[in-house]
Enzyme design. Structure first.
Site, PDB file in Angstrom:
ATOM      1  N   GLY A 179       0.829  -0.961   0.109  1.00  0.00           N
ATOM      2  CA  GLY A 179       0.144  -0.047   0.064  1.00  0.00           C
ATOM      3  C   GLY A 179       0.792   1.235  -0.248  1.00  0.00           C
ATOM      4  CG  ASN A 202      -0.275   0.429  -4.854  1.00  0.00           C
ATOM      5  OD1 ASN A 202      -0.348   1.046  -3.464  1.00  0.00           O
ATOM      6  ND2 ASN A 202      -1.194   0.492  -5.506  1.00  0.00           N
ATOM      7  CD  GLU A 205      -6.477  13.364  15.373  1.00  0.00           C
ATOM      8  OE1 GLU A 205      -5.594  12.355  15.672  1.00  0.00           O
ATOM      9  OE2 GLU A 205      -7.188  13.195  14.378  1.00  0.00           O
ATOM     10  N   GLY A 211      -0.111  11.369  10.737  1.00  0.00           N
ATOM     11  CA  GLY A 211      -0.317  11.916   9.416  1.00  0.00           C
ATOM     12  C   GLY A 211       1.042  11.536   8.591  1.00  0.00           C
ATOM     13  CG  HIS A 254      -4.141   9.305  19.120  1.00  0.00           C
ATOM     14  ND1 HIS A 254      -4.383   9.680  17.705  1.00  0.00           N
ATOM     15  CD2 HIS A 254      -3.006   9.987  19.232  1.00  0.00           C
ATOM     16  CE1 HIS A 254      -3.674  10.759  17.597  1.00  0.00           C
ATOM     17  NE2 HIS A 254      -2.663  10.837  18.417  1.00  0.00           N
ATOM     18  CG  ASN A 255      -7.608   8.694  15.532  1.00  0.00           C
ATOM     19  OD1 ASN A 255      -6.460   8.601  16.007  1.00  0.00           O
ATOM     20  ND2 ASN A 255      -7.955   8.131  14.404  1.00  0.00           N
ATOM     21  CB  VAL A 286      -1.547   9.827   2.207  1.00  0.00           C
ATOM     22  CG1 VAL A 286      -0.790  10.621   3.115  1.00  0.00           C
ATOM     23  CG2 VAL A 286      -2.237  10.161   0.991  1.00  0.00           C
ATOM     24  CE  LYS A 307      -4.159   6.863  14.900  1.00  0.00           C
ATOM     25  NZ  LYS A 307      -4.400   6.578  13.557  1.00  0.00           N
ATOM     26  CB  SER A 344      -0.939   8.803  15.580  1.00  0.00           C
ATOM     27  OG  SER A 344      -1.311  10.034  15.717  1.00  0.00           O
TER      28      SER A 344
HETATM   29  P1  NDP Z   1      -4.705   6.203   0.944  1.00  0.00           P
HETATM   30  O1  NDP Z   1      -6.018   6.377   0.460  1.00  0.00           O
HETATM   31  O2  NDP Z   1      -3.506   7.346   0.339  1.00  0.00           O
HETATM   32  O3  NDP Z   1      -3.954   4.840   0.530  1.00  0.00           O
HETATM   33  C1  NDP Z   1      -4.541   3.555   0.604  1.00  0.00           C
HETATM   34  C2  NDP Z   1      -3.632   2.435   0.057  1.00  0.00           C
HETATM   35  O4  NDP Z   1      -4.612   1.246   0.124  1.00  0.00           O
HETATM   36  C3  NDP Z   1      -3.403   2.518  -1.484  1.00  0.00           C
HETATM   37  O5  NDP Z   1      -1.998   2.031  -1.584  1.00  0.00           O
HETATM   38  C4  NDP Z   1      -4.346   1.723  -2.267  1.00  0.00           C
HETATM   39  O6  NDP Z   1      -4.163   1.284  -3.182  1.00  0.00           O
HETATM   40  C5  NDP Z   1      -4.437   0.460  -1.038  1.00  0.00           C
HETATM   41  N1  NDP Z   1      -5.877  -0.138  -1.313  1.00  0.00           N
HETATM   42  C6  NDP Z   1      -6.853   0.180  -1.192  1.00  0.00           C
HETATM   43  N2  NDP Z   1      -8.011  -0.832  -1.263  1.00  0.00           N
HETATM   44  C7  NDP Z   1      -7.088  -1.819  -1.266  1.00  0.00           C
HETATM   45  C8  NDP Z   1      -7.240  -3.193  -1.718  1.00  0.00           C
HETATM   46  N3  NDP Z   1      -8.592  -3.835  -1.527  1.00  0.00           N
HETATM   47  N4  NDP Z   1      -6.265  -4.104  -1.701  1.00  0.00           N
HETATM   48  C9  NDP Z   1      -5.153  -3.628  -1.793  1.00  0.00           C
HETATM   49  N5  NDP Z   1      -4.659  -2.555  -1.504  1.00  0.00           N
HETATM   50  C10 NDP Z   1      -5.723  -1.472  -1.444  1.00  0.00           C
HETATM   51  O7  NDP Z   1      -4.832   6.097   2.494  1.00  0.00           O
HETATM   52  P2  NDP Z   1      -3.656   6.334   3.647  1.00  0.00           P
HETATM   53  O8  NDP Z   1      -2.319   6.070   3.176  1.00  0.00           O
HETATM   54  O9  NDP Z   1      -4.150   7.738   4.076  1.00  0.00           O
HETATM   55  O10 NDP Z   1      -4.470   5.368   4.701  1.00  0.00           O
HETATM   56  C11 NDP Z   1      -3.781   3.946   4.854  1.00  0.00           C
HETATM   57  C12 NDP Z   1      -4.341   3.425   5.762  1.00  0.00           C
HETATM   58  O11 NDP Z   1      -3.689   4.176   7.079  1.00  0.00           O
HETATM   59  C13 NDP Z   1      -5.928   3.358   6.333  1.00  0.00           C
HETATM   60  O12 NDP Z   1      -6.225   2.342   6.972  1.00  0.00           O
HETATM   61  C14 NDP Z   1      -5.905   4.796   7.360  1.00  0.00           C
HETATM   62  O13 NDP Z   1      -6.937   4.673   7.930  1.00  0.00           O
HETATM   63  C15 NDP Z   1      -4.529   4.706   8.080  1.00  0.00           C
HETATM   64  N6  NDP Z   1      -3.937   5.836   8.389  1.00  0.00           N
HETATM   65  C16 NDP Z   1      -3.916   6.802   7.616  1.00  0.00           C
HETATM   66  C17 NDP Z   1      -3.395   8.037   8.323  1.00  0.00           C
HETATM   67  C18 NDP Z   1      -3.709   9.322   7.536  1.00  0.00           C
HETATM   68  O14 NDP Z   1      -3.281  10.506   8.421  1.00  0.00           O
HETATM   69  N7  NDP Z   1      -3.927   9.383   6.309  1.00  0.00           N
HETATM   70  C19 NDP Z   1      -3.114   8.128   9.687  1.00  0.00           C
HETATM   71  C20 NDP Z   1      -2.907   6.694  10.534  1.00  0.00           C
HETATM   72  C21 NDP Z   1      -3.540   5.619   9.902  1.00  0.00           C
HETATM   73  P3  NDP Z   1      -4.308   1.905  -4.607  1.00  0.00           P
HETATM   74  O15 NDP Z   1      -3.351   3.145  -4.784  1.00  0.00           O
HETATM   75  O16 NDP Z   1      -4.262   0.748  -5.495  1.00  0.00           O
HETATM   76  O17 NDP Z   1      -5.823   2.470  -4.432  1.00  0.00           O
END
Ligand code: NDP
Length: 630
Positions: free
Chosen positions: A174, A197, A360, A300, A356-357, A177, A353, A298
């Protein structure tokens, strides 16, 4: 101790070829080879020659000698190959004491018949064939090892060892972000990475490769969009960190990976998963001998890139194997310790966590409500409010969220403040909702988290809100408060928010037998995470000695001392028709706790009236339950 060297420890029963393979490996790596048998005492050798098996007492000093040899080799910044049977887990623990990360275990395995044939052909060795069975009897096959089939020819065996050794340390799934930023953080820390990915034709293609090309620090990482190749690129036991969408997507992805995983592999879920899902996944994967760690992360995007706060939970044994990886990227507290710590069993990391949120949510809402007062009652513009917040942020009210809000309020787009151009509708991704449900299920009053969550929900029904706003403007008839009074109200409400949040964690710890260390949780939240603040620093010693913030006199006294200002703020804001659900919830909490004008007796009487639920009486030491025919 220098950690750059490696010890290649070739193990297996007598006759499996440890010396042959060890010597060949050492010569190809241009490093020294040591035969562990040379480190036996004379009495051990005599015993074996006379056909008696060694006992664990005989072996202890021998294994410690090998540990010393390995330590000295590493301290000299060199590597070596050591051949040693190391059949039991406890023997391997003695050999690897304090050196875990530097030892690569290579287990030579083969059938007893083949080994017997080889031993029978061997001369000048003190281990009789008859002792082979005793070795097989005590052999505990190591999970974390490179397993090599001894029926292959020696050069193929060594080639396989070299291939496996140079595999990647950590796989990241994954590259959104968070995943992308964590990958860059790990790469900077020198961790060898494989990145994956998913491939979605025409939508998500070559994401890993493109990510590697976009960031120079990732140049040594390998990119994949084919899952089996990604998994096989990883050294065993494989460590895979998932940073993908939480929920069913995570389950589906685990199912996809399963056929390619082996016993001992470790999956880490860094997404915002529900703690009960994590508990279920741990139990499900345990049956397949795969470790699952659920971890809160945590901070971001920036936190992930420069140092997040990390909250892992699950099997402690598995955690120990990944701790060094988490420490490598975590933020540091003011004493230089990593803001990452084992939280507890099951899904406790994701639970913590989630709370925490929740905290937040309420912290953000308190700032928003304070902003509303300064803007709409005091008539300050965003820049002036930023100055007020900035001044507060220099002192005890310092927090990442307040600091961020200062920057937000100063941002302009053209002639306008950007904040005035942003649609007045707040989104959410579910953790505030889960925190509210958890508090409710555990019987903990967390009105501030609930208030903050519901404020976001209210903002989504914007048409009716606009209507009420228009109508309320004429209702102003209160005097304005001083900035100092507002500051005191905000200070008190923040203490109450943390009291409520940590109380939920305490209740979960007791309910689920997690034995959580609240002080350490506060410590890992002093940096890297979104709710880091000076207040959090002050809470570390409070939770050392107490299990509740309000049991610590400083916090209880301060919130009570500031109550008059909190009350003035709530009254004034309400007179100006402001919506301040978090401030009123904090004041209400103090009022309710004081118990002076309790209403619970009326509730209990009503329950007895219509449902015969009974009630207890004041000053009744018997604790008896009464029912009245009303
Ligand atoms: P993004 O939407 O930026 O990225 C999501 C990732 O998950 C992408 O790489 C996406 O792939 C992949 N993905 C989605 N669906 C699937 C699937 N069915 N199978 C495989 N891969 C999949 O999200 P974030 O990076 O922000 O968040 C990722 C996780 O981290 C989430 O669970 C979020 O709740 C958690 N999180 C986020 C924070 C934040 O501040 N943003 C902080 C802490 C935790 P593709 O690019 O192909 O869609």
């Amino acid at each position: 101790m220098n950690q750059s060297g490696k010890i290649y420890l070739v193990m297996g029963v007598s006759g499996s070829g440890k010396t042959t393979i060890g010597q060949l490996l050492a010569s190809q790596l241009h490093i020294d080879f040591f035969d562990g048998d040379d480190f036996h005492s004379v009495s051990n050798i005599e015993k074996m020659k006379s056909g008696q098996p060694l006992d664990d007492h005989d072996r202890h000093d021998w294994l410690k000698n090998i540990n010393t040899l390995a330590s000295k080799t590493l301290a000299a910044n060199t590597s070596a190959v050591i051949a040693c049977s190391a059949l039991k887990k406890q023997y391997r623990e003695i050999i690897s004491a304090n050196l875990k990360e530097s030892i690569i275990w290579i287990y030579l395995h083969g059938s007893k018949e083949l080994i017997q044939q080889r031993m029978a052909a061997r001369q000048n060795h003190y281990m009789p064939v008859a002792l082979l069975q005793s070795q097989f009897d005590i052999l505990e096959i190591p999970n974390e090892s490179i397993k090599i089939d001894i029926s292959l020819d020696p050069q193929t065996m060594v080639n396989t060892i070299l291939q496996e050794t140079y595999k990647t340390t950590l796989g990241i799934v994954g590259l959104g972000v968070m995943g992308k930023s964590l990958a860059r953080n790990w790469a900077r820390a020198g961790v060898k990475l494989s990145l994956y990915n998913r491939f979605v034709k025409g939508v998500e293609e070559q994401v890993a490769e493109k990510t590697i090309q976009a960031y120079p620090e990732l140049e040594k990482a390998s990119g994949f969009e084919d899952l089996p190749s990604f998994i096989h690129s990883l050294a065993k036991p494989r460590i895979i960190f998932m940073m993908i969408k939480a929920g069913k997507e995570t389950d589906r992805f685990i199912d996809e990976m399963l056929p390619h995983l082996d016993a001992g592999d470790i999956l880490i879920d860094g997404g915002n998963s529900h703690y009960e899902d994590t508990k279920n996944r741990i139990a499900f994967l345990e049956k397949k001998q795969i470790h699952f760690i659920g971890t809160g992360v945590s901070g971001g995007e920036k936190g992930a890139l420069y140092g997040p706060s990390i909250m892992p939970s699950g099997s402690y044994e598995a955690y120990q194997k990944i701790e060094h990886l988490l420490y490598a990227i975590a933020a540091k507290d003011k004493n230089g310790n990593p803001c990452a710590a084992y939280i507890g069993p099951e899904g406790s990391g994701h639970f913590v966590k989630m709370i925490h949120n929740g905290i937040e949510y309420a912290e953000m809402q308190l700032i928003a409500e304070t902003y509303a007062y300064l803007r709409y009652v005091q008539g300050l513009d965003p820049f002036a409010i930023a100055q007020v917040f900035d001044a507060w942020n220099q002192g005890d009210l310092h927090s990442y969220l307040l600091e961020s809000t200062v920057q937000i309020l100063q941002k302009k787009e053209g002639e306008s403040y950007l904040i005035d151009l942003i649609l007045d509708v707040a989104g959410n991704k579910g953790t505030g909702n889960w925190a509210t449900i958890a508090a409710s299920e555990l019987g903990i009053p967390a009105g501030m988290i609930t208030g903050a969550l519901f404020a976001r929900y209210v903002s989504t029904i914007k048409e009716s809100i606009r209507h009420i706003k228009q109508a309320s403007i004429t209702n102003i008839h209160s005097t304005q408060l001083s900035i100092d009074t507002i500051k005191s109200a905000y200070t008190a409400a923040r203490i109450i928010n943390h009291q409520q949040g940590f109380l939920i964690i305490k209740a979960a710890s007791l309910e689920f037998n997690w034995n959580l260390d609240l002080s350490n949780i506060a410590r890992i939240w002093t940096n890297g995470c979104i709710i880091r603040s000076r207040l959090m620093e002050k809470m570390i010693p409070a939770f050392h000695d107490h299990y509740e913030l309000f049991e610590y006199p400083e916090f209880q006294e301060e919130s009570l001392r500031l109550k008059p200002e909190l009350k003035s703020f709530c009254i004034s804001a309400l007179e100006f028709d402001l919506s301040i659900p978090c401030f009123t919830a904090s004041l209400d909490y103090l009022n309710s706790l004081s118990g002076m004008y309790s209403t619970a007796n009326i509730i209990q009487a009503q329950r007895d009236f219509f449902g015969a639920h009974t009630y207890q009486k004041m000053n009744d030491a018997s604790g008896a339950f009464y029912h009245t025919e009303w």
